[in-house]
Design an enzyme around this catalytic site. Structure first.
Site, PDB file in Angstrom:
ATOM      1  N   ASP A 167      22.281  15.762 -23.528  1.00 16.75           N
ATOM      2  CA  ASP A 167      22.412  16.897 -24.435  1.00 16.75           C
ATOM      3  C   ASP A 167      21.443  18.003 -24.041  1.00 16.75           C
ATOM      4  O   ASP A 167      20.982  18.772 -24.889  1.00 16.75           O
ATOM      5  CB  ASP A 167      22.150  16.447 -25.882  1.00 16.75           C
ATOM      6  CG  ASP A 167      22.617  17.477 -26.900  1.00 16.75           C
ATOM      7  OD1 ASP A 167      22.133  17.444 -28.052  1.00 16.75           O
ATOM      8  OD2 ASP A 167      23.448  18.337 -26.533  1.00 16.75           O
ATOM      9  N   ASP A 193      27.226  15.176 -24.841  1.00 14.56           N
ATOM     10  CA  ASP A 193      27.584  16.159 -25.857  1.00 14.56           C
ATOM     11  C   ASP A 193      28.125  17.407 -25.171  1.00 14.56           C
ATOM     12  O   ASP A 193      27.838  17.661 -23.994  1.00 14.56           O
ATOM     13  CB  ASP A 193      26.340  16.523 -26.695  1.00 14.56           C
ATOM     14  CG  ASP A 193      26.711  17.380 -27.912  1.00 14.56           C
ATOM     15  OD1 ASP A 193      25.854  18.152 -28.374  1.00 14.56           O
ATOM     16  OD2 ASP A 193      27.860  17.271 -28.379  1.00 14.56           O
ATOM     17  N   GLU A 214      29.094  21.621 -33.585  1.00 13.92           N
ATOM     18  CA  GLU A 214      28.277  21.392 -34.790  1.00 13.92           C
ATOM     19  C   GLU A 214      28.361  22.580 -35.755  1.00 13.92           C
ATOM     20  O   GLU A 214      28.247  23.732 -35.375  1.00 13.92           O
ATOM     21  CB  GLU A 214      26.801  21.114 -34.428  1.00 13.92           C
ATOM     22  CG  GLU A 214      26.155  22.070 -33.460  1.00 13.92           C
ATOM     23  CD  GLU A 214      26.258  21.620 -32.013  1.00 13.92           C
ATOM     24  OE1 GLU A 214      27.203  20.902 -31.659  1.00 13.92           O
ATOM     25  OE2 GLU A 214      25.393  22.001 -31.232  1.00 13.92           O
TER      26      GLU A 214
HETATM   27  O1  LIG Z   1      22.729  24.647 -24.555  1.00 14.38           O
HETATM   28  C1  LIG Z   1      22.775  23.673 -25.291  1.00 14.38           C
HETATM   29  N1  LIG Z   1      21.920  22.654 -25.178  1.00 14.38           N
HETATM   30  C2  LIG Z   1      20.828  22.726 -24.211  1.00 14.38           C
HETATM   31  C3  LIG Z   1      19.703  21.897 -24.744  1.00 14.38           C
HETATM   32  C4  LIG Z   1      18.464  22.105 -24.330  1.00 14.38           C
HETATM   33  C5  LIG Z   1      17.340  21.294 -24.874  1.00 14.38           C
HETATM   34  O2  LIG Z   1      16.935  20.357 -23.875  1.00 14.38           O
HETATM   35  C6  LIG Z   1      15.737  20.795 -23.234  1.00 14.38           C
HETATM   36  N2  LIG Z   1      15.983  20.669 -21.785  1.00 14.38           N
HETATM   37  C7  LIG Z   1      16.884  21.356 -21.061  1.00 14.38           C
HETATM   38  N3  LIG Z   1      16.879  20.929 -19.777  1.00 14.38           N
HETATM   39  C8  LIG Z   1      15.958  19.943 -19.705  1.00 14.38           C
HETATM   40  C9  LIG Z   1      15.493  19.087 -18.670  1.00 14.38           C
HETATM   41  N4  LIG Z   1      15.959  19.127 -17.388  1.00 14.38           N
HETATM   42  C10 LIG Z   1      16.796  20.174 -16.860  1.00 14.38           C
HETATM   43  C11 LIG Z   1      15.916  21.331 -16.439  1.00 14.38           C
HETATM   44  O3  LIG Z   1      14.994  20.863 -15.472  1.00 14.38           O
HETATM   45  N5  LIG Z   1      14.559  18.168 -18.951  1.00 14.38           N
HETATM   46  C12 LIG Z   1      14.070  18.063 -20.200  1.00 14.38           C
HETATM   47  N6  LIG Z   1      14.459  18.840 -21.245  1.00 14.38           N
HETATM   48  C13 LIG Z   1      15.392  19.770 -20.979  1.00 14.38           C
HETATM   49  C14 LIG Z   1      15.508  22.221 -23.720  1.00 14.38           C
HETATM   50  O4  LIG Z   1      14.135  22.532 -23.734  1.00 14.38           O
HETATM   51  C15 LIG Z   1      16.107  22.154 -25.118  1.00 14.38           C
HETATM   52  O5  LIG Z   1      15.254  21.519 -26.014  1.00 14.38           O
HETATM   53  C16 LIG Z   1      23.783  23.601 -26.369  1.00 14.38           C
HETATM   54  C17 LIG Z   1      24.459  24.773 -26.695  1.00 14.38           C
HETATM   55  C18 LIG Z   1      25.411  24.810 -27.714  1.00 14.38           C
HETATM   56  C19 LIG Z   1      26.100  26.042 -28.019  1.00 14.38           C
HETATM   57  C20 LIG Z   1      27.474  26.053 -28.261  1.00 14.38           C
HETATM   58  C21 LIG Z   1      28.148  27.253 -28.552  1.00 14.38           C
HETATM   59  C22 LIG Z   1      27.434  28.438 -28.612  1.00 14.38           C
HETATM   60  F1  LIG Z   1      28.058  29.602 -28.914  1.00 14.38           F
HETATM   61  C23 LIG Z   1      26.061  28.449 -28.379  1.00 14.38           C
HETATM   62  C24 LIG Z   1      25.394  27.260 -28.087  1.00 14.38           C
HETATM   63  C25 LIG Z   1      25.694  23.627 -28.433  1.00 14.38           C
HETATM   64  C26 LIG Z   1      25.009  22.444 -28.121  1.00 14.38           C
HETATM   65  O6  LIG Z   1      25.250  21.269 -28.787  1.00 14.38           O
HETATM   66  C27 LIG Z   1      24.072  22.421 -27.081  1.00 14.38           C
HETATM   67  O7  LIG Z   1      23.453  21.222 -26.781  1.00 14.38           O
HETATM   68 MG   LIG Z   2      24.484  19.601 -27.754  1.00 19.51          MG
END
Ligand SMILES: O=C(NC/C=C/[C@H]1O[C@@H](n2cnc3c(NCCO)ncnc32)[C@H](O)[C@@H]1O)c1cc(-c2ccc(F)cc2)cc(O)c1O
Ligand SMILES: [Mg+2]
Length: 215
Positions: free
Chosen positions: A141, A169, A199
């Site tokens: 996710d 997800d 969601e």
């Molecule tokens: O983008 C979405 N999720 C991203 C999550 C990021 C979280 O995870 C952390 N993260 C990211 N890469 C890494 C990584 N490794 C990779 C980098 O090195 N290693 C560790 N942590 C990491 C971030 O710091 C955040 O805490 C999303 C968007 C929509 C959405 C839908 C429709 C819309 F219009 C707008 C938005 C709905 C959802 O359910 C979604 O999950």
């Molecule tokens: Mg998500």
């Protein structure tokens, strides 16, 4: 704005949820995100599907990629028996700090290991640092373009073995096309799409469950 959205989510938990009651934490976040401010938690509808997969797998070791505020971490950890745990990776220190407090409020810190770092850096250390043989369940996710490279990294590190279940997800919205193509076409995975909604909205989204069949 003075505070961040995750800070406002934590405040809603501290105002509305009961310490030590994970369900009240989940309900407080869902209520806040449905009626006050949308946030990218897996949410209650997809969360129920996540619950059913956790119950079906009854995992001993779970990996979560992308903690954010800890909503799905709490959903998973509340279903784990004593001795089981979820390792959750979060590379944003501000989000990690909020998630720690949400997890603590739910009383589940004994079942959660929150690791501050990027998945690409942490995954290669999982066996050595955390004594993990293989994960029973992986919940993806985090950044959507990282689903496929991190899945391949988990395979290379021997952290995915016969029977490991991957649950992803957002395979429709925002979408993870390269990941979907891989797990659906690979002879080594058995995949199933659980149709649901993004969601707190009426938009389509869903979870993809992929069982590793072994080499
Ligand atoms: O983008 C979405 N999720 C991203 C999550 C990021 C979280 O995870 C952390 N993260 C990211 N890469 C890494 C990584 N490794 C990779 C980098 O090195 N290693 C560790 N942590 C990491 C971030 O710091 C955040 O805490 C999303 C968007 C929509 C959405 C839908 C429709 C819309 F219009 C707008 C938005 C709905 C959802 O359910 C979604 O999950
Ligand atoms: Mg998500």
């Amino acid at each position: 704005t003075r505070t961040s959205r995750p800070q406002r989510i934590l405040k809603a938990v501290q105002r509305k949820a009961t310490v030590g009651d994970p369900q009240s934490v989940i309900t407080a976040i869902d209520h806040f995100c449905r009626h006050r401010e949308w946030a990218m938690n897996v949410g209650d509808e997809k969360g129920s599907i996540l619950d059913s997969v956790v119950n079906e797998v009854s995992p001993v070791t779970v990996l979560e990629l992308g903690t954010y505020c800890g909503y799905s971490t709490v959903r998973i950890a509340r279903l784990l028996p004593p001795g089981a745990c979820v390792i959750t990776l979060e590379f944003n220190p501000d989000y990690a700090a909020i998630a720690r407090q949400v997890i603590k409020w739910s009383g589940l810190e004994d079942k959660v290991q929150l690791v501050e770092g990027a998945s690409g850096d942490c995954i290669p250390w999982m066996k050595e640092h955390f004594g993990v043989q293989a994960f029973d369940l992986v919940f993806l996710d985090h950044w959507k373009e990282r689903y496929l490279p991190d899945t391949k990294l988990l395979e290379e590190c021997g952290l995915i073995q016969k029977g490991t279940v991957l649950l992803a997800d957002n395979v429709i919205c925002p979408g993870t096309p390269d990941y979907l193509e891989y797990v659906r076409n690979s002879p080594r995975y058995n995949s199933h799409y659980y149709r649901s909604h993004l969601e707190y909205t009426k938009a389509e989204d869903g979870l993809e469950k992929s069982v590793f069949l072994g080499y």
